[in-house]
Design an enzyme around this catalytic site. Structure first.
Site, PDB file in Angstrom:
ATOM      1  CG  ASP A  78      34.149  43.194  33.559  1.00 62.41           C
ATOM      2  OD1 ASP A  78      34.935  42.303  33.953  1.00 62.41           O
ATOM      3  OD2 ASP A  78      34.506  44.364  33.357  1.00 62.41           O
ATOM      4  CG  ASP A 289      38.583  40.383  34.192  1.00 62.34           C
ATOM      5  OD1 ASP A 289      37.348  40.471  34.116  1.00 62.34           O
ATOM      6  OD2 ASP A 289      39.341  41.334  33.920  1.00 62.34           O
TER       7      ASP A 289
END
Ligand SMILES: *[C@@H]1O[C@H](CO)[C@@H](O)[C@H](O)[C@H]1NC(C)=O
Ligand SMILES: *[C@@H]1O[C@H](CO)[C@@H](O)[C@H](O)[C@H]1NC(C)=O
Length: 435
Positions: A78, A289
């Protein structure tokens, strides 16, 4: 604030900086890990409080080993989070893959440590002291629940390097509703630019990834991998945007780039460039992201893109007209595609025009088949761009679906993000490793 306080603060900051000095001895070590796409059910992933409250369930995962002796763990990659964490509590339904009690190199962080005072947005409340004088942290989940645990350190073992003293959250997960899929994942590896993230702690000058399709394996590399000499072509670079002022909607430790326009086939959406720039509140930031599945655009831009894509696909695709159906609550442009047809029709590509170069989304990446939904003899596919307003966020987010088959380089030394279209299922081979 008094000068005494200021003095104390600067001293703390100094100690803090000492602690987080990049480990130059390790930073030269390169590592390559296999990268997979995996389904993880929604509520399971802790998310920084201000981040997406969106239930996406397809994530990127890497497998490595942690502790002594090494215990295998699967972690979600992440770039939108700071603190890495692992599930550290057994429950009747989830067997534990990382057990701190079985690791001789596991060390909880005492609450007197400067790390415990560090500020990360990933914490719902500032870290605190538990009764055992250990550093206690609370992370929030995407569904607004939260999870508690201790900050700790242990050895993270990559292909051929053992990284000692990596700080992570050892979380007591309840993991009630989402058994099954959660068993596959033990935690999350935080990759943003914050001081506690894995890349910052390790002082890597660069990391890259290449995401292959659902059933193939891509790669994640840490350190200096030279794309150009392997693929014999350059990467397109876009500079990272830095805003040092604290703004309510601006994530200063995200990988922020500047979007300047969006194009559907040859047509640039007729919007002013300024619509893509963060405003005085920080709203309108564009983040890359890997922890989000699809791409989200602020409402006005989304609407313009939706209209243009709709216009250009008229006669090619049949719109799925059901005002009550919004895919995952945020994607409202869906199509009916005959189940028996071979492949999708030719679609206009969508280009995200970044400062420095365009990232093109074409073909299969434009539409996502909704699992288990059919109408007559048709499958339902939805457009893979969604509306940030429906998500309740004030940012443009480039998710991992659109980064598939794209070499993505995060060049931290030169503050830029590089990208180029490649076949990611063969990237491991190219780099001379067997994944
Ligand atoms: C994602 O979650 C939804 C509902 O929770 C489920 O129906 C769907 O099959 C999941 N998708 C994947 C790819 O696991
Ligand atoms: C890493 O640790 C493992 C287990 O202790 C050991 O077998 C291995 O040789 C170490 N690797 C390196 C590169 O130090």
């Amino acid at each position: 604030m008094s000068t005494v306080h200021l003095h104390l603060l600067s001293k703390l900051f100094f100690i803090f900086c000492l602690f987080f000095q990049p480990r130059s001895s390790l930073s030269s070590k390169n590592a390559i890990l296999p990268l997979k796409i995996q389904s993880v059910s929604s509520g399971f992933l802790p998310k920084p409080p201000k981040k997406l409250s969106f239930h996406h369930n397809v994530t990127l995962t890497v497998t490595l080993t942690v502790g002594s002796p090494p215990q295998p763990v699967t972690m979600v990659l992440d770039t939108g989070s700071e603190l890495s964490w692992l599930h550290c509590k057994k429950t009747p339904t989830t067997p534990l893959s990382y057990d701190p009690l079985r690791s001789t190199s596991y060390k909880p962080v005492p609450c007197t440590s400067p790390i415990c005072m560090s500020q990360t947005r990933d914490f719902v409340v500032p870290a605190s002291c538990d009764p055992k004088k250990l550093c206690h942290a609370t992370l929030s989940y995407a569904d607004a629940s939260s999870v508690d645990g201790n900050l700790a350190s242990d050895i993270f073992r990559l292909t051929d390097s053992n990284l000692t003293g990596v700080i992570f959250g050892c979380m007591d997960s309840e993991s009630s509703s989402n058994e099954g899929e959660d068993k596959l994942t033990t935690g999350l590896i935080g990759m943003n630019r914050g001081s506690l993230s894995f890349v910052t702690q390790m002082g890597y000058p660069k990391f890259s990834y290449c995401i292959a399709g659902q059933d193939s394996t891509g790669v994640l590399t840490f350190g200096e991998f030279d794309f150009t000499s392997t693929w014999h072509r350059p990467l397109t670079y876009t500079p990272m945007v830095k805003i040092t002022t604290r703004l309510p909607y601006f994530d200063r430790v995200a990988y922020t780039v500047q979007l300047e326009g969006i194009k559907v086939a040859g047509t640039v959406l007729p919007l002013p460039k300024s619509i893509y720039e963060p405003d005085h509140t920080g709203a309108g930031q564009t983040m890359i992201d890997s922890g989000t599945q699809f791409t989200f655009l602020l409402g006005s831009v989304y609407t313009a893109l939706r209209n243009e894509f709709l216009k250009q696909t008229r006669g090619v695709l049949r719109v799925y007209e059901d005002p009550n159906f919004v895919f995952q609550g945020v994607m409202d442009l869906c199509y009916r595609v005959e189940r028996n047809r071979v492949g999708l029709p030719v679609l206009p590509s969508v280009s995200m025009m970044f400062r420095g170069g365009e990232m093109v989304v074409s073909g299969q990446k434009l539409l996502f088949k909704v699992a288990g939904l059919t109408k007559g003899s048709d499958d339902i596919y939805c457009f893979t761009f969604g509306n940030s307003d429906l998500l309740g966020i004030e940012a443009y987010v480039i998710g991992h679906h659109h980064q598939q088959n794209m070499w993505m380089e995060f060049d931290l030394t030169n503050n830029r993000v590089g990208f180029a279209e490649v076949r990611c299922d063969s990237a491991g081979q190219k780099l001379g490793i067997d994944l």
